[in-house]
Design a protein around this motif. Structure first.
Motif, PDB file in Angstrom:
ATOM      1  N   LEU A 434       0.841  -1.187   0.000  1.00 25.37           N
ATOM      2  CA  LEU A 434       0.000   0.000   0.000  1.00 25.37           C
ATOM      3  C   LEU A 434       0.882   1.244   0.000  1.00 25.37           C
ATOM      4  O   LEU A 434       2.053   1.192   0.381  1.00 25.37           O
ATOM      5  CB  LEU A 434      -0.886   0.013   1.251  1.00 25.37           C
ATOM      6  N   VAL A 435       0.293   2.353  -0.381  1.00 19.48           N
ATOM      7  CA  VAL A 435       1.034   3.628  -0.369  1.00 19.48           C
ATOM      8  C   VAL A 435       0.901   4.305   0.987  1.00 19.48           C
ATOM      9  O   VAL A 435       1.848   4.903   1.498  1.00 19.48           O
ATOM     10  CB  VAL A 435       0.509   4.561  -1.484  1.00 19.48           C
ATOM     11  N   GLN A 436      -0.284   4.197   1.606  1.00 17.89           N
ATOM     12  CA  GLN A 436      -0.541   4.880   2.866  1.00 17.89           C
ATOM     13  C   GLN A 436      -1.784   4.281   3.511  1.00 17.89           C
ATOM     14  O   GLN A 436      -2.492   3.482   2.911  1.00 17.89           O
ATOM     15  CB  GLN A 436      -0.740   6.371   2.632  1.00 17.89           C
ATOM     16  N   ILE A 591       3.973   6.236 -10.204  1.00 15.41           N
ATOM     17  CA  ILE A 591       5.183   5.668  -9.609  1.00 15.41           C
ATOM     18  C   ILE A 591       6.161   6.798  -9.332  1.00 15.41           C
ATOM     19  O   ILE A 591       6.169   7.820 -10.025  1.00 15.41           O
ATOM     20  CB  ILE A 591       5.806   4.607 -10.561  1.00 15.41           C
ATOM     21  N   GLY A 592       6.962   6.636  -8.298  1.00 12.90           N
ATOM     22  CA  GLY A 592       7.930   7.674  -7.965  1.00 12.90           C
ATOM     23  C   GLY A 592       8.393   7.525  -6.528  1.00 12.90           C
ATOM     24  O   GLY A 592       7.874   6.700  -5.775  1.00 12.90           O
ATOM     25  N   TYR A 593       9.374   8.311  -6.148  1.00 16.01           N
ATOM     26  CA  TYR A 593       9.933   8.152  -4.809  1.00 16.01           C
ATOM     27  C   TYR A 593       9.241   9.025  -3.755  1.00 16.01           C
ATOM     28  O   TYR A 593       9.629   9.037  -2.604  1.00 16.01           O
ATOM     29  CB  TYR A 593      11.448   8.409  -4.813  1.00 16.01           C
ATOM     30  N   GLU A 594       8.218   9.775  -4.135  1.00 14.04           N
ATOM     31  CA  GLU A 594       7.357  10.460  -3.174  1.00 14.04           C
ATOM     32  C   GLU A 594       5.919  10.054  -3.472  1.00 14.04           C
ATOM     33  O   GLU A 594       5.061  10.863  -3.787  1.00 14.04           O
ATOM     34  CB  GLU A 594       7.514  11.986  -3.292  1.00 14.04           C
ATOM     35  N   LEU A 595       5.651   8.767  -3.335  1.00 14.10           N
ATOM     36  CA  LEU A 595       4.400   8.218  -3.862  1.00 14.10           C
ATOM     37  C   LEU A 595       3.177   8.679  -3.064  1.00 14.10           C
ATOM     38  O   LEU A 595       2.079   8.779  -3.618  1.00 14.10           O
ATOM     39  CB  LEU A 595       4.476   6.690  -3.897  1.00 14.10           C
ATOM     40  N   ILE A 596       3.315   8.947  -1.768  1.00 15.49           N
ATOM     41  CA  ILE A 596       2.173   9.471  -1.003  1.00 15.49           C
ATOM     42  C   ILE A 596       1.715  10.789  -1.608  1.00 15.49           C
ATOM     43  O   ILE A 596       0.529  11.001  -1.853  1.00 15.49           O
ATOM     44  CB  ILE A 596       2.550   9.654   0.486  1.00 15.49           C
ATOM     45  N   LYS A 597       2.658  11.658  -1.878  1.00 13.23           N
ATOM     46  CA  LYS A 597       2.338  12.963  -2.471  1.00 13.23           C
ATOM     47  C   LYS A 597       1.714  12.792  -3.851  1.00 13.23           C
ATOM     48  O   LYS A 597       0.691  13.413  -4.161  1.00 13.23           O
ATOM     49  CB  LYS A 597       3.610  13.811  -2.558  1.00 13.23           C
ATOM     50  N   LEU A 598       2.297  11.927  -4.672  1.00 12.36           N
ATOM     51  CA  LEU A 598       1.799  11.729  -6.034  1.00 12.36           C
ATOM     52  C   LEU A 598       0.390  11.149  -6.041  1.00 12.36           C
ATOM     53  O   LEU A 598      -0.479  11.596  -6.803  1.00 12.36           O
ATOM     54  CB  LEU A 598       2.750  10.808  -6.806  1.00 12.36           C
ATOM     55  N   THR A 654       7.785   5.407   5.564  1.00 13.12           N
ATOM     56  CA  THR A 654       9.200   5.753   5.368  1.00 13.12           C
ATOM     57  C   THR A 654       9.573   5.669   3.889  1.00 13.12           C
ATOM     58  O   THR A 654      10.222   6.561   3.343  1.00 13.12           O
ATOM     59  CB  THR A 654      10.101   4.808   6.188  1.00 13.12           C
ATOM     60  N   ILE A 655       9.113   4.600   3.243  1.00 12.11           N
ATOM     61  CA  ILE A 655       9.452   4.379   1.829  1.00 12.11           C
ATOM     62  C   ILE A 655       8.852   5.466   0.941  1.00 12.11           C
ATOM     63  O   ILE A 655       9.516   6.004   0.051  1.00 12.11           O
ATOM     64  CB  ILE A 655       8.952   2.987   1.365  1.00 12.11           C
ATOM     65  N   LYS A 664      16.435  14.596  -2.439  1.00 11.06           N
ATOM     66  CA  LYS A 664      16.056  14.642  -3.854  1.00 11.06           C
ATOM     67  C   LYS A 664      17.285  14.768  -4.750  1.00 11.06           C
ATOM     68  O   LYS A 664      17.370  14.112  -5.795  1.00 11.06           O
ATOM     69  CB  LYS A 664      15.105  15.820  -4.098  1.00 11.06           C
ATOM     70  N   ASP A 665      18.231  15.595  -4.340  1.00 13.36           N
ATOM     71  CA  ASP A 665      19.463  15.759  -5.122  1.00 13.36           C
ATOM     72  C   ASP A 665      20.233  14.453  -5.199  1.00 13.36           C
ATOM     73  O   ASP A 665      20.760  14.082  -6.261  1.00 13.36           O
ATOM     74  CB  ASP A 665      20.335  16.855  -4.503  1.00 13.36           C
ATOM     75  N   ARG A 666      20.292  13.737  -4.072  1.00 17.93           N
ATOM     76  CA  ARG A 666      21.013  12.455  -4.052  1.00 17.93           C
ATOM     77  C   ARG A 666      20.317  11.424  -4.934  1.00 17.93           C
ATOM     78  O   ARG A 666      20.967  10.644  -5.638  1.00 17.93           O
ATOM     79  CB  ARG A 666      21.114  11.929  -2.618  1.00 17.93           C
ATOM     80  N   ILE A 667      18.967  11.433  -4.902  1.00 14.92           N
ATOM     81  CA  ILE A 667      18.200  10.488  -5.728  1.00 14.92           C
ATOM     82  C   ILE A 667      18.414  10.785  -7.214  1.00 14.92           C
ATOM     83  O   ILE A 667      18.636   9.874  -8.021  1.00 14.92           O
ATOM     84  CB  ILE A 667      16.699  10.539  -5.368  1.00 14.92           C
ATOM     85  N   LYS A 668      18.362  12.071  -7.581  1.00 12.65           N
ATOM     86  CA  LYS A 668      18.588  12.449  -8.981  1.00 12.65           C
ATOM     87  C   LYS A 668      19.985  12.039  -9.448  1.00 12.65           C
ATOM     88  O   LYS A 668      20.181  11.552 -10.567  1.00 12.65           O
ATOM     89  CB  LYS A 668      18.394  13.952  -9.152  1.00 12.65           C
ATOM     90  N   SER A 669      20.955  12.240  -8.562  1.00 18.62           N
ATOM     91  CA  SER A 669      22.324  11.849  -8.886  1.00 18.62           C
ATOM     92  C   SER A 669      22.417  10.333  -9.071  1.00 18.62           C
ATOM     93  O   SER A 669      23.054   9.843 -10.009  1.00 18.62           O
ATOM     94  CB  SER A 669      23.266  12.311  -7.770  1.00 18.62           C
ATOM     95  N   GLY A 670      21.750   9.580  -8.174  1.00 20.07           N
ATOM     96  CA  GLY A 670      21.749   8.123  -8.283  1.00 20.07           C
ATOM     97  C   GLY A 670      21.102   7.640  -9.562  1.00 20.07           C
ATOM     98  O   GLY A 670      21.590   6.715 -10.223  1.00 20.07           O
ATOM     99  N   GLU A 671      19.963   8.279  -9.941  1.00 18.69           N
ATOM    100  CA  GLU A 671      19.275   7.897 -11.175  1.00 18.69           C
ATOM    101  C   GLU A 671      20.153   8.172 -12.403  1.00 18.69           C
ATOM    102  O   GLU A 671      20.153   7.402 -13.359  1.00 18.69           O
ATOM    103  CB  GLU A 671      17.948   8.656 -11.284  1.00 18.69           C
TER     104      GLU A 671
END
Length: 705
Positions: A434-436, A591-598, A654-655, A664-671
């Protein structure tokens, strides 16, 4: 149902005695205490008690002083009767030819038998011993007038549609269906009545789904308080700027119903939460009164980041107030809409600047928060005393105005679209977790769901369905599920999506008899909305269709324009509604790394619809939503899922939580590095046999999947 009691102004001793007497009788109806207010050209009449029931009709109670003579008491009854007659005759639905269609009854109520005059023709007098006899002398009310009478008392007759829809000629077009839906007489339900009319000496919380009437309720309450206390400084505030137009319109209409005049906008302030020197808001006005410089968004963002900007500057003012020895109480009452979008520091600021007894009303819907889902604790919102106890209590007390009210009926969204919105918002049918989830599982019952299988306990399998009493019956009478929510096949590219939507809008207007301003197009991404609108508007122009981007093509507070299709990003669309809603590029929320917000963005977009919604998107991301929506339909519009354990809920949050700018900067760099790694693998320049680090990464990914 029995006797429903709605408490407006505080009760005097005689009123309390009457309430006790009526509660002991078997009456089906509603007793309004300290409500309504009836105005004429000469006077304003504050009704102390009014009973409406089919069996006993409309009864207004007068409470004379015991030393008043009989002639004076009869004169008072005459005055009250003529004011009632004049007021109700204004409503066409309550007239029979030139006469009022029913006969109001006025009863003078005395505390004891000794003070009660003898009965006379056309005049009624009662006391605790005789009220049960006297009340049945009043004329019963014909069923055909009951709904219209209730609407006039609740002051909701002005909600009726302003559009005549004279262009509607067909009987089964969307325009015709909408016309019939809009003609339904709006009555407040039992929860809305309490929320709109009952005023507590302190803080009041109103919770409800999108479309449950929170904004209308707050507008009614603001108009009622303003009419009762024209000298008070009353503020109604909100997060979404485009709500101003809607709130001012509602408040003006409701105030005119109460007082026969427009509101005094110098005393009744409709303000955004933030504001600036040139465009006042609650925060900027407080700063002005305290003689401190307000901080604008650019400055606040630079200091605290985008997500914490408003919280940070409100904290600054709170720090200033904490160091000040003087009282800074500016407002007599504050009403807050969209409370889920405002930081706790704003609530504390409102608490500090509102006069005792802190009349603060806040309304919210957890799932309409763009950022996260959480229950708003009054301790977190308003703070605690030196002993750690909450400064405010919203505990409901029997026979007192309600402090905590839930609005469970959704009048805006069909039960089909709302079930799909909840399924997508919570991620009920998505692959993976689930997302939330709500903190309090009983909220599923509170917002109108019934448990068909299982039980609402952490870790249990559950099947939920919208209850029949959680939505009006006209949805099933006028609409069908396949048309109420339509998800076209996934588009191959953006332009083909825009072409399909503009063609559908042309059909809506030219064939299905909708007006251009009946249609709302939502872009989920606020960042990309302007660029996407430019492309979409070209498709509209090719079909000679006018369109505008709210807040960009228009003034900041203007949302809709007659004869133009409204387009808006989610933050502008929020708080508004439209009969037909098109959601473009919906896959962005899948889909995304801030899925609750999306997913909350997607939920909010779907729930802007008053009848029909089209969920459109491009590519694999949209395929994800297609599958989830298909599962809702295949499960006959139920939510069939396993509730997480409390440990799993913590992991889920948490996820899918919102990330800091640094994260966010670290995630963008990782991607970026992942794309480079993928390119190396494609080119054969790297393989797992050559890199121990790559082997570890693949093993970790396999474990996570």
């Amino acid at each position: 149902m029995g006797l429903e009691i709605i408490r407006g102004r505080s009760e005097g001793t005689q009123v309390k005695i009457l309430v006790q007497c009526l509660q002991s009788m078997e009456i089906e109806g509603t007793l309004y205490v300290g409500y309504p207010i009836i105005s004429s050209s000469d006077d304003t009449f504050f009704v102390e008690a009014l009973l409406i029931s089919k069996e006993n009709g409309l009864i207004v109670f007068d409470f004379p002083n015991t030393n008043e003579g009989l002639n004076k008491i009869k004169d008072n009854q005459d005055s009250m009767y003529f004011m009632l007659e004049a007021f109700f005759k204004k409503h066409e639905a309550l007239r029979d030819g030139r006469d009022l269609a029913f006969r109001p009854c006025v009863i003078s109520f005395f505390p004891s038998r000794e003070n009660t005059p003898e009965q006379e023709p056309n005049y009624f007098f009662a006391n605790p011993d005789s009220i049960s006899e006297v009340i049945y002398c009043c004329e019963e009310l014909d069923d055909s007038y009951f709904k219209a009478l209730a609407a006039s008392i609740q002051r909701v007759t002005t909600i009726k549609p302003r559009k005549k829809r004279d262009n509607v000629k067909k009987t089964d077009s969307k325009g015709a269906k909408l016309k019939r839906i809009e003609k339904e007489i709006a009555n407040l339900d039992q929860w809305q009545k309490k929320a709109a009319i009952e005023v507590v000496e302190g803080v009041q919380r109103i919770r409800g789904l999108a479309g449950s009437g929170k904004t209308v309720v707050l507008a009614l309450k603001a108009a009622y308080l303003h009419t009762q206390h024209p000298d008070w400084i009353i503020v109604i505030t909100y997060h979404t700027r485009s709500l101003k137009q809607q709130l001012e319109d509602l408040i003006e209409r409701f105030t005119f119903e109460h007082a026969g005049d427009k509101p005094n906008w110098e005393k009744l302030l409709v303000l955004p939460s933030w504001g600036s020197k040139s465009d006042p808001g609650v925060y900027s006005i407080i700063c002005e009164k305290l003689q401190i410089a307000p901080v604008n968004f650019a400055q606040a963002k630079a200091q605290y980041g985008m997500e914490k900007a408003f919280e940070g500057i409100c904290d600054e003012v709170l720090t200033y107030l904490g160091s000040s020895n003087s009282k800074n109480e500016l407002f007599d009452a504050v009403l807050i809409d969209e409370a889920q979008d405002l930081p706790s520091s704003f609530f504390k600021l409102i608490y500090e600047t509102t006069k005792y007894p802190k009349r603060i009303v806040f309304a919210y819907d957890e799932l309409q928060s763009i950022n996260t889902i959480s229950s708003l604790s009054v301790k977190d919102l308003f703070g605690e005393d030196e002993d750690g106890n909450p400064l405010v209590s919203i505990q409901n007390v029997e026979n007192e105005p309600q402090r905590d009210i839930i609005l469970p009926v959704c009048y805006r969204n069909t039960h089909w679209s709302l079930t799909i919105a909840h399924a997508l918002g919570f991620g009920v049918y998505r692959e993976g977790s689930l997302v939330q989830m709500f903190d309090e599982l009983h909220l599923w019952n509170d917002i109108g769901y019934s448990v068909e299988q299982g039980s609402l306990e952490w870790g249990n399998n559950i099947v939920l369905r919208r209850r029949n009493d959680s939505y009006p019956d006209f949805f099933e009478r006028e609409l069908n599920p396949g048309d109420a929510v339509l998800v076209p096949d996934t588009f191959s590219d953006e332009i083909s999506q825009y072409e399909w939507v503009s063609k559908q809008i042309q059909k809506n207007i030219q064939e299905e008899e909708l007006d251009p301003d009946d249609i709302l197009v939502v872009f989920p991404s606020a960042i990309h909305a302007q660029k996407q609108f430019q492309k979409f508007s070209k498709s509209m122009q090719r079909r000679d269709l006018d369109t505008h981007l709210a807040g960009v093509s228009t003034g900041r507070d203007i949302f809709s324009i007659r004869s133009s299709v409204t387009c808006a990003h989610i933050y502008r669309a929020k708080g508004n509604e439209s009969p037909m809603v098109y959601i473009l590029n919906a896959g962005w929320c899948s889909i995304g790394y801030e899925l609750i917000k999306l997913r909350n963005i997607l939920f909010t977009a779907i729930t802007r619809s008053r009848a029909w919604v089209r969920i459109c998107g491009v590519g694999e991301e949209m395929d994800i939503l297609q599958r989830e929506i298909s599962n809702v339909i295949d499960n006959n519009y139920t939510l069939n899922f396993r509730l997480p354990t409390l440990t799993e809920l913590k992991e889920i949050r948490t996820i899918h939580r919102e990330r800091t700018d640094e994260e966010k900067d670290r995630i963008k760099s990782g991607e970026k590095h992942l794309k480079e790694l993928s390119a190396l693998l494609d080119e054969g320049l790297l393989s797992p046999e050559q890199s121990l680090e790559l082997k570890r990464l693949l093993a970790k990914l396999e474990h996570l999947s």
